[in-house]
Structure formats: structure tokens, C-alpha cells
Write an enzyme that holds these catalytic residues in place. Structure first.
Site, short mmCIF file in Angstrom:
data_model
loop_
_atom_site.label_atom_id
_atom_site.label_comp_id
_atom_site.label_asym_id
_atom_site.label_seq_id
_atom_site.Cartn_x
_atom_site.Cartn_y
_atom_site.Cartn_z
N LYS A 156 5.18 1.51 11.25
CA LYS A 156 4.31 0.59 10.51
C LYS A 156 5.16 -0.55 9.96
O LYS A 156 6.19 -0.30 9.31
CB LYS A 156 3.65 1.37 9.37
CG LYS A 156 2.29 0.89 8.96
CD LYS A 156 1.69 1.93 8.01
CE LYS A 156 0.36 1.51 7.47
NZ LYS A 156 -0.11 2.43 6.42
O1 G3P Z 1 -2.53 2.88 4.04
C1 G3P Z 1 -3.02 1.60 3.79
C2 G3P Z 1 -4.33 1.58 3.04
O2 G3P Z 1 -5.23 2.49 3.61
C3 G3P Z 1 -4.19 1.69 1.56
O3 G3P Z 1 -5.41 1.87 0.90
O4 G3P Z 1 -6.71 2.36 -1.13
O5 G3P Z 1 -4.27 1.77 -1.33
O6 G3P Z 1 -5.94 0.04 -0.74
P1 G3P Z 1 -5.59 1.49 -0.65
#
Ligand code: G3P
Length: 222
Positions: free
Chosen positions: A84
């Protein structure tokens, strides 16, 4: 639509893998920090053994040379690692280099259709647009998914899959599926919410009660 789980919690991953519905895993530095894992490399190796599908492991550096070395190290952990990288000029250079070498790459922190076009040109395996974080700033996160899916469809040569990230609730998933996003990465809590409906619970309780009235057992039947 493929389901990835968005967590670095190995126990959660094992539990959800047992549902048979899990196609992959995504982690990020925040999730790894939350997991309390002492060795990131070991953690990714263990996750890769539990889930045969793509397991995203994010680089920590932000400069090209270090990100590339980190990505190459992460790719060596297992065949199903997807490295990533952030959607920056250096991140996309790393994406191109790793993709050209046959490594899966997930380009993260995508917040615009223009960024998604660049990631596809850099050979990304996955583009991760963050719907929840756009919603958080009063922007329609799902519109970004619609835009990227529509753009990618214009070019059959684009193989990059739209991986809907920052999913906060079941409706995000349903809307993403309606527009044909390839993958959603979903927090464990939201995966469990997908099963739930009060009418399912109510209906099942009625069926169980009515079946008891029959006095029969399917397994004891001749
Ligand atoms: O892994 C990336 C993403 O899914 C993060 O989500 O909830 O931290 O915005 P969030």
C-alpha cells in the site's frame, strides 16, 4: 463484489475468515498501531496465512527510495501481499516500479477522480477512495466512487480495481455495490451489521416457536 476486512486485529481476521465471505484484508499504520502488534512483518505474515486473498501492508516512509525498499521488503513476506502506497508523486512512482515487477499495489488516500486516473496509469492493482472521510467534511463520498467507476469503465485496458475504503456503515457498502465497485474494505463491526435485520430476528423467533409446536426433529426422522 469482493469483501476485504479493514483491520490489523488477527483474532478478528480469523473469526471473520471463518464466515467464508472474506476475500482479503487491508491494514494501515493506524490500524497496526491499534493492534498493539510488536512486529509488523510477523503480523502481515500471519494474516497472509489466514487469508489467501490480497493483504494490504502499507509503507511507512514518504520518499521514493525508502518507500521502494520498504515495498520490496513487504512484498517478500508472502505472494498475497499488496503493497500500500500513498497517492503522492513518489507513491505513484513506487506503484509503477512495484507493479512492473509483478507486485500487487494498493494506492491509498484517494480523494478525487483525477487522483484515481493517475493511479490507474501507474498500474495500481487497487485504488482506495475514502468515502467516510469525505462524508466527514460534508462532501458526498459515494459520488467519488460513482465517478471513478464510470471513468475506469471508459477504458477497458484499465485493470485497476476500485476498492471502497473508509466504509462506516452498511449503506456505504450497498451504494458501492449498486455502482459496481469491485471491492469494499469493511471494518469488522460493519461486516457484522450487514447480517442484521429486526425482521429476520423476529421471523426466526416465530419459526423456532412454531416448529417446537410440531414436536418433530428433522435429525431424528426415519
Ligand atoms: O484503511 C483505509 C480506510 O479504510 C480508513 O478508514 O475509517 O479510518 O477513515 P477510516
Amino acid at each position: 463484489m469482493k469483501f476485504f476486512v479493514d483491520t490489523a486485529d488477527l483474532n478478528e481476521i480469523k473469526d471473520l475468515a471463518s464466515t467464508g465471505l472474506l476475500d482479503g484484508v487491508t491494514t494501515n499504520p493506524s490500524l497496526v498501531a491499534q493492534s498493539g502488534a510488536k512486529s509488523f512483518i510477523d503480523l502481515i505474515g500471519q494474516i497472509c496465512e489466514v487469508v489467501p486473498g490480497p493483504v494490504s501492508a502499507e509503507v511507512a516512509a514518504t520518499d521514493y527510495a525508502t518507500m521502494l525498499k520498504e515495498g520490496q521488503r513487504l512484498a517478500k513476506i508472502a505472494k498475497n501481499v499488496a503493497v500500500k502506497v500513498p497517492l503522492t508523486p513518489d507513491g505513484l512512482k513506487v506503484c509503477k516500479a512495484l507493479s512492473d515487477d509483478g507486485t500487487m499495489v494498493n494506492v491509498t488516500l484517494c480523494f478525487s477522480p483525477a487522483q484515481a486516473i493517475l493511479a490507474a496509469k501507474a498500474g495500481a492493482t487497487f485504488i482506495s477512495p475514502f468515502v467516510g472521510r469525505l462524508d466527514d467534511i460534508s462532501t458526498d463520498g459515494m459520488q467519488l466512487i460513482r465517478d471513478i467507476v464510470q471513468i475506469y469503465r471508459q477504458y477497458p485496458l484499465i485493470k485497476t480495481e476500485v476498492l471502497v475504503a473508509s466504509v462506516r456503515h452498511p449503506l456505504h457498502l450497498v451504494e458501492a455495490a449498486k455502482v459496481g465497485a469491485h471491492v469494499a474494505t469493511i471494518p469488522p463491526k460493519v461486516i457484522r451489521q450487514l447480517y442484521a435485520h429486526p425482521l429476520t430476528d423476529k421471523g426466526l423467533a416465530a419459526f423456532v416457536a412454531d416448529w417446537a409446536k410440531t414436536g418433530q426433529s428433522i435429525l431424528d426422522a426415519a
